[in-house]
Design an enzyme around this catalytic site. Structure first.
Site, mmCIF file in Angstrom:
data_model
loop_
_atom_site.group_PDB
_atom_site.id
_atom_site.type_symbol
_atom_site.label_atom_id
_atom_site.label_comp_id
_atom_site.label_asym_id
_atom_site.label_seq_id
_atom_site.Cartn_x
_atom_site.Cartn_y
_atom_site.Cartn_z
ATOM 1 N N ASP A 1 -2.084 -1.497 -4.213
ATOM 2 C CA ASP A 1 -2.532 -0.334 -4.981
ATOM 3 C C ASP A 1 -1.437 0.087 -5.955
ATOM 4 O O ASP A 1 -1.457 1.189 -6.497
ATOM 5 C CB ASP A 1 -2.967 0.830 -4.076
ATOM 6 C CG ASP A 1 -1.887 1.266 -3.095
ATOM 7 O OD1 ASP A 1 -0.709 0.894 -3.280
ATOM 8 O OD2 ASP A 1 -2.224 1.993 -2.130
ATOM 9 N N LEU B 1 0.848 -1.197 0.000
ATOM 10 C CA LEU B 1 0.000 0.000 0.000
ATOM 11 C C LEU B 1 0.880 1.242 0.000
ATOM 12 O O LEU B 1 1.808 1.331 0.806
ATOM 13 C CB LEU B 1 -0.900 0.031 1.242
ATOM 14 C CG LEU B 1 -1.914 -1.105 1.423
ATOM 15 C CD1 LEU B 1 -2.549 -1.019 2.801
ATOM 16 C CD2 LEU B 1 -2.979 -1.051 0.333
ATOM 17 N N HIS B 2 0.567 2.188 -0.879
ATOM 18 C CA HIS B 2 1.301 3.460 -0.826
ATOM 19 C C HIS B 2 0.549 4.621 -1.458
ATOM 20 O O HIS B 2 0.966 5.764 -1.338
ATOM 21 C CB HIS B 2 2.663 3.316 -1.512
ATOM 22 C CG HIS B 2 2.589 3.327 -3.012
ATOM 23 N ND1 HIS B 2 2.178 2.248 -3.743
ATOM 24 C CD2 HIS B 2 2.868 4.317 -3.895
ATOM 25 C CE1 HIS B 2 2.209 2.547 -5.022
ATOM 26 N NE2 HIS B 2 2.611 3.798 -5.154
ATOM 27 N N ARG B 3 -0.583 4.371 -2.141
ATOM 28 C CA ARG B 3 -1.290 5.450 -2.831
ATOM 29 C C ARG B 3 -1.870 6.438 -1.827
ATOM 30 O O ARG B 3 -2.427 6.050 -0.787
ATOM 31 C CB ARG B 3 -2.422 4.894 -3.690
ATOM 32 C CG ARG B 3 -1.970 4.000 -4.822
ATOM 33 C CD ARG B 3 -1.480 4.791 -6.002
ATOM 34 N NE ARG B 3 -0.926 3.908 -7.024
ATOM 35 C CZ ARG B 3 -0.327 4.319 -8.126
ATOM 36 N NH1 ARG B 3 -0.178 5.622 -8.337
ATOM 37 N NH2 ARG B 3 0.140 3.469 -9.002
#
Length: 389
Positions: A286, A207-209
């Site tokens: 993501d 996850l990083h968005r």
């Protein structure tokens, strides 16, 4: 012997994976001289240096050292640093990859200095201009003289935007080249074994968005659902530095790392990370690249986004777009066997870099055994000459 001077631009981990196969393919050609340029957008050793090592890349010829900052700061700083580098040592062709800020910045420098620009992974569109990557893709494709696309939808997007067809060559997916380049090392990696994971009995999470991790509500919802999923299926979660920072800021970190069935680990190099992906029952992400890799491997991928610039991974592959609130239910569908396996898209075969080399050679009319000098090419041709090739 005069050789074509090509700058390969790398800024972030997905860039390194796309640059590596092309670097190796071009390095073997007698008619070109390469300069590997690292802008420094990802400056953490785990996020940068490890990927260079894993992919067999040498130390960059030029490191711009840009580091973090706002989108404007990164773009401006890359432009300033790279313009100076080009003034000191001018390239004949600039190759930019992907959709990060440095991609746009170096394309702008090339356009303003009248140096031809080629964009590898051109034509991808999410239709979501709230994503900075979409702006980078749109502007880069407008500026680029050569557009190397991975899939038919990318060709269609460029045609709809009025791009002349002679500027476009479909070469396939360069990310698959990276995987095939490193397949033996990936298979031999002990990362899955080191973490005590059994093949097809765990899931990988990334996850990083901003939409998922920059505000408390969606991130808290994701942590809550991941906690419950981990009770059904072990999870391994290599945490991006930005995501960790927000997990700590929103008081979610302690609960996450204490979750039974959840292994929270530092960011991994490409080889070790892909060893995990290859053995996973499913992926929750993501990211862009993982959508492609799981499609190639036939592994269910749950992409926590409303749109994707890689729709072929949904229409032909094993990817599905999932909202934050749907995540837990969708995991249950996968575990129940209700998932489309999909197929590998055309030209996703590990030969994209070779097609890029062939396209450059074709546009310059260079025979495989001849140098640029022997072909009578003094410098890289103008945009008009490229289009007429």
């Amino acid at each position: 012997m005069q050789r074509l001077r090509i700058d390969l631009i790398a800024a972030a981990r997905p860039n390194f994976m796309k640059v590596a196969p092309l670097f190796h393919a071009l390095h073997a050609q007698p008619w070109c001289h390469l300069r590997l340029v690292h802008t420094g957008q990802h400056y953490d050793q785990n996020m940068s240096g490890a990927f260079f090592r894993d992919l067999g890349l040498p130390s960059p010829n030029l490191h711009l050292g840009v580091g973090s900052g706002s989108h404007a700061e990164q773009t401006a700083n890359v432009m300033l640093a790279y313009e100076g580098a080009c003034a000191a040592d001018r390239a004949d062709l600039i190759v930019v990859v992907g959709d990060v800020n440095a991609t746009l910045a170096c394309a702008l420098v090339g356009a303003k200095l009248c140096i031809p620009v080629a964009h590898l992974e051109a034509g991808l569109r999410s239709r979501d201009r709230n994503m900075p990557e979409e702006i980078n893709r749109l502007v880069t494709d407008t500026l680029a003289d050569i557009l190397w696309t991975p899939s038919p939808d990318a060709d269609e997007n460029l045609a709809a935007e009025g791009v002349a067809p002679e500027r476009v060559t479909r070469v396939g997916n360069i990310m698959i080249d990276s995987y095939e380049l490193m397949r033996e090392r990936i298979d031999a990696s002990g990362e899955r074994r080191r973490l005590g994971l059994e093949k097809r009995e765990y899931a990988v999470v990334t996850l990083h968005r901003p939409a998922n991790v920059d505000t408390p509500a969606p991130l808290a919802s994701l942590v809550s659902q991941l906690t419950r999923i981990a009770a059904r299926l072990p999870l391994v979660f290599p945490v991006h530095p930005r995501t960790r920072k927000n997990l700590e800021a929103f008081s979610l970190w302690t609960d996450l790392v204490a979750t039974s069935g959840m292994q929270v680990v530092e960011p991994l190099g490409y080889v070790d990370f892909m060893n995990l992906v290859c053995g996973a029952r499913l992926a929750i992400t993501d990211s862009g690249g993982i959508q492609e890799e799981t499609t190639y491997l036939g592994i269910p991928c749950l992409t926590l986004r409303n749109t994707t610039e890689r729709p072929i991974t949904v229409t032909e592959g094993s990817n599905r777009l999932v909202t934050v609130t749907e995540l837990e239910r969708t995991v249950e569908e996968v575990l129940a066997g209700r998932w489309t396996h999909g197929r590998k898209p055309e030209l996703w075969d590990g030969q994209a870099a070779a097609r890029v080399v062939d396209d450059i050679r074709r546009r310059l009319s260079i025979a495989p055994e001849r140098s640029v000098e022997e072909a009578g090419v003094v410098g890289f041709p103008s945009q008009q000459a490229l289009g007429n090739a």
